[in-house]
Design a protein around this motif. Structure first.
Motif, short mmCIF file in Angstrom:
data_model
loop_
_atom_site.label_atom_id
_atom_site.label_comp_id
_atom_site.label_asym_id
_atom_site.label_seq_id
_atom_site.Cartn_x
_atom_site.Cartn_y
_atom_site.Cartn_z
N ILE A 86 17.80 25.30 -2.69
CA ILE A 86 18.67 26.31 -2.37
C ILE A 86 20.02 25.78 -3.37
CG2 ILE A 86 20.46 27.04 -0.86
CD1 ILE A 86 18.40 27.24 1.11
N GLU A 87 20.38 26.68 -4.21
CA GLU A 87 21.61 26.39 -5.14
C GLU A 87 22.92 27.14 -4.40
OE1 GLU A 87 23.24 27.36 -9.55
OE2 GLU A 87 20.90 27.63 -8.96
N VAL A 88 23.73 26.13 -4.36
CA VAL A 88 25.39 26.43 -3.88
C VAL A 88 26.28 25.86 -4.64
CG1 VAL A 88 26.73 26.11 -1.79
CG2 VAL A 88 24.27 26.16 -1.50
N LYS A 89 27.08 27.00 -5.14
CA LYS A 89 28.11 26.55 -6.12
C LYS A 89 27.65 25.71 -7.26
CE LYS A 89 31.71 27.18 -2.57
NZ LYS A 89 32.81 26.42 -1.99
N GLY A 90 26.33 26.14 -7.79
CA GLY A 90 25.99 25.26 -8.82
C GLY A 90 25.27 24.28 -8.78
N VAL A 91 25.17 23.67 -7.41
CA VAL A 91 24.56 22.33 -6.93
C VAL A 91 23.05 23.08 -6.26
CG1 VAL A 91 24.63 20.46 -5.70
CG2 VAL A 91 26.70 21.05 -6.81
N LYS A 92 22.18 22.26 -6.56
CA LYS A 92 20.67 22.68 -6.02
C LYS A 92 20.29 21.36 -5.08
CE LYS A 92 18.88 25.06 -9.96
NZ LYS A 92 17.58 25.19 -10.77
#
Length: 373
Positions: free
Chosen positions: A38-44
């Motif tokens: 899951i990607e959140v603010k560019g972080v996976k």
């Protein structure tokens, strides 16, 4: 906690220790497809776990697709859904549809069965377990019609309620799980191997014809209501055990129980543990006892002498009369210890007493309490 709709998923999740965990989603429906990341603010973040009851009773879920990244699935994660196929990863089995009938052969690589995985499968009559099975969650087979005992290498989790006679638990078992023998009304005797260290809550609840239990040497804990209403159980001997804790209501309403033999090392007895055991006629508590609950020996009317350990005064018989002097060295008077002692006129409390429990003298006619506190 991140709401499902925020990022286009039909499930909720949280980020914890740089990992994504699927959380409780009560309104989930349709096909739930969980990605590996899951990607959140560019972080996976890798999706590694599904919480207990994550999709519990989400009736409108029809299917779920799990990624290989899943390492843990909580108890009852898919119970009450409309998924019509078994749900499992390479090593974790989480769900069998309630509509399944007959024998089920589990995948050979499964090492864990989650709690409630087969719960409510009334048509399930037998299950073939894999050789490398390590853990079976509590209530995994609750409400099923499996007609044989079920256990892993170390946990005994299920006995069909139709079992009759005596049963010897296999060597190597260290834990009797929650409700493992519940409502086995024709079970008469149980022999536990010395490897058993704990008997969990409600393990033998309402085993009405259970007469004897051979307690193992390594046993150190009995859970809440473990032997609740085992009405034919007549003797419990802890003298050969390492028992440290007896839970709340553990032997509540064992009406035929006459002898209870405690041993040094016992430190805690829970609320009502031996309440309504009408035939107990003597109680000798060990010096090691540090904690005792409320009404632990309530309605044990055949006990005609005070019940106390070296440090705790537990109970005075209700028909006691005259004056009573609590022994020197007692540090605590348990809650409701003198409750209903209406014929007792006075009690002398020694200076060693540091604590008097709640309602210790409730419903009494005690006129004088002489105290050196």
């Amino acid at each position: 906690l991140v709401p499902a709709a925020m990022w286009g998923y039909n499930f909720n999740y949280r980020i914890e220790n740089n990992e994504a965990i699927v959380t409780r989603t009560p309104d989930a429906k349709g096909v739930v497809e969980i990605p590996s990341k899951i990607e959140v603010k560019g972080v996976k973040y890798p999706v590694t776990a599904i919480d207990d009851s994550a999709f519990y009773f989400c009736y409108y879920i029809t299917d779920v697709k799990l990624p290989k990244s899943i390492e843990r699935i909580g108890d009852l994660a898919f119970f009450g859904t409309s998924i019509q196929e078994p749900v499992y990863t390479k090593t974790i089995f989480a769900y069998l549809p309630e509509s399944f009938e007959g024998e089920y052969k589990m995948p050979k690589n499964i090492t864990t069965i989650t709690g409630g995985a087969f719960m409510g499968c009334g048509g399930l009559t037998s299950v073939v377990l894999p050789k490398n099975l390590v853990h079976i969650g509590d209530l995994a087979f609750w409400g099923s019609s499996v007609n044989h005992p079920v256990y892993s290498q170390t946990e005994f989790v299920y006995m069909p309620s139709t079992f009759k006679g005596s049963y010897t638990v296999p060597e190597g078992i260290t834990r009797i799980a929650d409700k493992a023998f519940i409502d086995c009304r024709e079970l008469e005797a149980v022999i536990l191997p010395n490897s058993v260290k704990s008997i969990s809550k409600m393990a033998f609840l309402q085993c009405g014809k259970l007469i004897s239990v051979q307690l193992p040497a390594e046993l150190d804990e009995i859970g809440d209501s473990a032997f609740f209403e085992c009405k034919w159980l007549y003797k419990i001997d802890f003298s050969s055990c390492k028992i440290k804790k007896i839970g709340k209501g553990a032997f509540y309403s064992c009406a035929a129980l006459q002898k209870v033999i405690f041993a040094e090392g016992l430190t805690s007895i829970g609320d009502g543990a031996f309440a309504h055991c009408y035939d107990i006629d003597e109680v000798k508590l060990p010096a090691s006892l540090e904690e005792i609950g409320i009404l632990t020996f309530d309605r044990t009317k055949k006990v005609t002498t005070p019940i106390y350990s070296t440090k705790i005064f537990v109970r005075m018989p209700e028909d006691a009369t005259g004056t009573y002097e609590i022994p020197e060295g007692i540090e605590k008077i348990a809650p409701m210890a003198f409750r209903f002692c209406q014929k007792l006129t006075s009690v002398k409390i020694p200076s060693s007493v540091k604590e008097i429990g709640d309602k210790a003298f409730e419903y009494t006619k005690i006129e004088v309490i002489k105290t050196d506190l």
